[in-house]
Design an enzyme around this catalytic site. Structure first.
Site, short mmCIF file in Angstrom:
data_model
loop_
_atom_site.label_atom_id
_atom_site.label_comp_id
_atom_site.label_asym_id
_atom_site.label_seq_id
_atom_site.Cartn_x
_atom_site.Cartn_y
_atom_site.Cartn_z
N GLY A 255 8.73 -95.47 32.53
CA GLY A 255 7.89 -96.76 32.91
C GLY A 255 6.05 -96.25 33.45
CG ASP A 256 5.02 -94.58 37.33
OD1 ASP A 256 3.74 -94.82 37.83
OD2 ASP A 256 4.70 -93.14 38.06
CB ALA A 257 5.18 -90.77 33.18
#
Length: 143
Positions: free
Chosen positions: A32-34
């Site tokens: 999700g961060d990416a």
């Protein structure tokens, strides 16, 4: 400049080894961060100023733990029960790392936000994912 067509473009062809709801919330936060980072980077590059320092400063306002925590707070009333459950899983996940530039609660909430993004991404709920990413962008632009 014309929009890039995504009808036949799928660079991300490696599905997770398990169903998204069975993945560790920190794994979901990792992807999700990416996903969120790429979305924000594409947004800042769509502007006129392409100096690397400007791009970095512009994107940091969206991707910091503090910013993501505030976005999640504003987003909560719009989430489905399933999405709220995923947020709670992400918030309560025990990470081995500590926040560098954020309070512990901000860090946990940003992890929860990233977990939700990763869950929607791996669930292939792309319309809902885009809706939430667009909300995050609009929320940060107005604040």
């Amino acid at each position: 400049m014309s929009e890039i067509s995504t009808d036949n473009a799928n660079l991300f062809v490696f599905p997770p080894s398990k169903s998204p709801h069975l993945l560790n919330p920190l794994v979901l936060a990792y992807i999700g961060d990416a996903v969120y980072e790429v979305y924000i980077r594409q947004y800042v590059i769509s502007g006129a100023n392409h100096r690397p320092n400007h791009l970095h400063k512009a994107s940091t306002g969206y991707v910091s733990a503090k910013a993501q925590s505030k976005i999640l707070e504003a987003l909560m009333p719009m989430l489905t029960e399933e999405e709220v459950d995923m947020v709670k899983r992400g918030r309560n996940a025990k990470s081995g790392t500590t926040a560098k530039n954020a309070e512990v609660l901000e860090y946990r909430h940003s992890t929860a936000f990233e977990c939700l993004i990763g869950y929607l991404y791996y669930k292939q709920s792309f319309d809902r994912l885009k809706e939430i990413l667009d909300f995050a962008l609009a929320y940060k632009r107005q604040s």
